[in-house]
Motif scaffolding. Structure first.
Motif, PDB file in Angstrom:
ATOM      1  N   ASN A  92       4.503   0.080   3.478  1.00  0.00           N
ATOM      2  CA  ASN A  92       3.397  -0.526   4.210  1.00  0.00           C
ATOM      3  C   ASN A  92       2.900  -1.739   3.442  1.00  0.00           C
ATOM      4  OD1 ASN A  92       2.606   1.727   6.400  1.00  0.00           O
ATOM      5  ND2 ASN A  92       3.177   2.732   4.494  1.00  0.00           N
TER       6      ASN A  92
ATOM      7  N   PHE B  48      -0.979  11.142   0.468  1.00  0.00           N
ATOM      8  CA  PHE B  48      -2.182  10.429   0.045  1.00  0.00           C
ATOM      9  C   PHE B  48      -1.848   8.958  -0.127  1.00  0.00           C
ATOM     10  CE2 PHE B  48      -0.109  11.817  -3.834  1.00  0.00           C
ATOM     11  CZ  PHE B  48      -0.238  10.746  -4.707  1.00  0.00           C
ATOM     12  N   PHE B  49      -2.868   8.115   0.064  1.00  0.00           N
ATOM     13  CA  PHE B  49      -2.699   6.677  -0.106  1.00  0.00           C
ATOM     14  C   PHE B  49      -3.034   6.286  -1.541  1.00  0.00           C
ATOM     15  CE2 PHE B  49      -3.255   6.785   4.512  1.00  0.00           C
ATOM     16  CZ  PHE B  49      -2.271   5.895   4.919  1.00  0.00           C
TER      17      PHE B  49
ATOM     18  N   VAL C 287       0.869  -1.178   0.000  1.00  0.00           N
ATOM     19  CA  VAL C 287       0.000   0.000   0.000  1.00  0.00           C
ATOM     20  C   VAL C 287       0.904   1.225   0.000  1.00  0.00           C
ATOM     21  CG1 VAL C 287      -1.755   1.300   1.254  1.00  0.00           C
ATOM     22  CG2 VAL C 287      -1.844  -1.200   1.226  1.00  0.00           C
ATOM     23  N   MET C 288       0.783   2.043  -1.017  1.00  0.00           N
ATOM     24  CA  MET C 288       1.682   3.185  -1.162  1.00  0.00           C
ATOM     25  C   MET C 288       1.123   4.404  -0.431  1.00  0.00           C
ATOM     26  SD  MET C 288       2.572   2.664  -5.200  1.00  0.00           S
ATOM     27  CE  MET C 288       0.845   2.250  -5.502  1.00  0.00           C
ATOM     28  N   LYS C 289       1.950   4.994   0.400  1.00  0.00           N
ATOM     29  CA  LYS C 289       1.621   6.232   1.113  1.00  0.00           C
ATOM     30  C   LYS C 289       2.582   7.277   0.588  1.00  0.00           C
ATOM     31  CE  LYS C 289       0.897   7.892   5.862  1.00  0.00           C
ATOM     32  NZ  LYS C 289       1.099   7.538   7.305  1.00  0.00           N
ATOM     33  N   ARG C 290       2.080   8.168  -0.264  1.00  0.00           N
ATOM     34  CA  ARG C 290       2.949   9.035  -1.041  1.00  0.00           C
ATOM     35  C   ARG C 290       3.027  10.447  -0.460  1.00  0.00           C
ATOM     36  NH1 ARG C 290       1.603   8.056  -7.334  1.00  0.00           N
ATOM     37  NH2 ARG C 290       3.365   9.525  -7.474  1.00  0.00           N
ATOM     38  N   TYR C 291       4.249  10.897  -0.280  1.00  0.00           N
ATOM     39  CA  TYR C 291       4.551  12.240   0.215  1.00  0.00           C
ATOM     40  C   TYR C 291       5.295  12.993  -0.892  1.00  0.00           C
ATOM     41  CZ  TYR C 291       3.512  10.773   5.025  1.00  0.00           C
ATOM     42  OH  TYR C 291       2.896  10.326   6.167  1.00  0.00           O
TER      43      TYR C 291
ATOM     44  N   CYS D  31       7.130   7.635  -1.712  1.00  0.00           N
ATOM     45  CA  CYS D  31       6.794   6.784  -0.564  1.00  0.00           C
ATOM     46  C   CYS D  31       7.948   6.840   0.435  1.00  0.00           C
ATOM     47  CB  CYS D  31       6.534   5.350  -1.008  1.00  0.00           C
ATOM     48  SG  CYS D  31       5.101   5.184  -2.090  1.00  0.00           S
TER      49      CYS D  31
ATOM     50  N   ARG E 177      -5.220  -4.568   6.935  1.00  0.00           N
ATOM     51  CA  ARG E 177      -4.498  -3.524   7.668  1.00  0.00           C
ATOM     52  C   ARG E 177      -2.999  -3.662   7.399  1.00  0.00           C
ATOM     53  NH1 ARG E 177      -7.503  -1.716  12.170  1.00  0.00           N
ATOM     54  NH2 ARG E 177      -9.704  -1.656  11.549  1.00  0.00           N
ATOM     55  N   THR E 178      -2.295  -2.566   7.559  1.00  0.00           N
ATOM     56  CA  THR E 178      -0.846  -2.589   7.373  1.00  0.00           C
ATOM     57  C   THR E 178      -0.172  -1.774   8.467  1.00  0.00           C
ATOM     58  OG1 THR E 178      -0.793  -0.610   5.966  1.00  0.00           O
ATOM     59  CG2 THR E 178      -1.094  -2.730   4.851  1.00  0.00           C
TER      60      THR E 178
ATOM     61  N   LYS F 285      -3.468   2.509  -3.585  1.00  0.00           N
ATOM     62  CA  LYS F 285      -3.399   1.056  -3.541  1.00  0.00           C
ATOM     63  C   LYS F 285      -3.066   0.466  -4.912  1.00  0.00           C
ATOM     64  CE  LYS F 285      -6.541   0.483   0.392  1.00  0.00           C
ATOM     65  NZ  LYS F 285      -7.796  -0.158   0.875  1.00  0.00           N
TER      66      LYS F 285
END
Length: 315
Positions: free
Chosen positions: A132, A83-84, A70-74, A128, A249-250, A86
């Protein structure tokens, strides 16, 4: 003893350009905006973040391989909005492997997987900062190969209480003859993982984690809470979060950099280190690679086929 790494990463992220293309055999990874400051107060750039991940790739990759990410991008650094994502974005390199997961909602999502250094750098280049991954491997996303507890301080609790809580959970697992391994979250808490033999479903794993979490909280009411509803948690306690074992969940992976002040890293630690006392900020992207070269991967037992718990006998 974990095997120590003798050499630094063979991958060097260029310093004299803002964009670069790295070649790995027939694969190419385009790296962009290398000079962008991701931690402006520390003068840490996107290039520095990529180099950190290249330096720890040998110990990181076995822990995330074959798992949906799951990518959480900054895109603008650690202190800006994120933002997340998937679904694996398009266009993307044809060699990025996907994990197709069917959700109960009817959605079918193609997650990217980090299988090697090129795919690792490709994901980090998307902004990222932390990684996660799913608990269960892609070949059977309903059956995890570990369970875990996220020890998170409720407002008013100290990190010293988190360390004390980790030792309480460790002792409870020892009584059940379950090996357990700890790492800093890189944020505020401690993660404790238990390697298990694949077989029980995610719901079974969650059920066991909940029962143990409730038990240790009940036995240590002045220190721990397992109340999931935020508004009802007693202040000054440490949450034994078992709900992160639920399907889908991650948590931030081992060796993940975190978008926090001082650029901390979610780092494996020994139980002796927890007993002596430590701080989240002791483990950062500027010193974790050297720690890994000295100590090796303290979580290597989590990758082994032997020494895993058969959870069925506890259900």
């Amino acid at each position: 003893m974990p095997q120590k790494l003798k050499a630094r990463s063979a991958v060097t992220i260029p310093r004299d350009v803002n964009d670069a293309t790295l070649r790995f055999g027939r694969r190419e990874v385009a790296l962009t905006n290398l000079n962008k400051l991701f931690w402006p107060d520390l003068r840490i750039t996107k290039r520095d973040l990529l180099q950190y991940y290249a330096d720890v790739a040998d110990v990181l990759l076995p822990h995330v391989k074959d798992r949906a990410m799951v990518m959480k991008r900054y895109p603008n650094g650690a202190y800006k909005e994120f933002f997340f994502m998937k679904r694996a974005p398009t266009p993307r390199p044809e060699w990025i492997e996907l994990c197709t997961i069917h959700h109960s909602s009817g959605n079918v999502i193609d997650f990217p997987m980090i299988q090697d250094v090129p795919s690792l750098l490709w994901v980090i280049n998307l902004g990222c900062i932390d990684l996660n991954q799913w608990y269960a491997r892609c070949d059977d996303v309903d059956r995890p190969d570990y369970l875990h507890f996220d020890l998170d301080p409720v407002p008013g609790a100290t990190f010293e209480q988190v360390l004390e809580s980790a030792l309480v959970v460790h002792e409870a697992l020892e009584k059940l003859r379950m090996p357990s391994f700890a790492k800093t979250t890189g944020s505020r808490g401690i993660h404790i993982y238990v390697p298990i033999v694949r077989g029980p479903t995610q719901k079974d794993v969650w059920t066991f984690a909940k029962a143990l979490g409730l038990s240790v909280a009940a036995q240590n009411p002045k220190l721990l809470t397992a109340i999931y509803k935020t508004a009802n948690r007693p202040k000054g306690h440490v949450l034994v979060d078992y709900n992160q074992n639920a399907w889908g969940r991650t948590l931030a992976s081992i060796y993940s950099a975190r978008p926090k002040p001082r650029a901390p890293v979610s780092t494996p630690v020994t139980w002796r280190e927890i007993e002596r006392g430590l701080r989240i900020e002791d483990f950062r992207i500027d010193n974790v690679p050297a720690r890994v070269r000295k100590l090796g991967d303290l979580w290597k037992p989590l990758l082994a086929r032997t020494g895993r718990v058969r959870l069925e006998k506890y259900l």
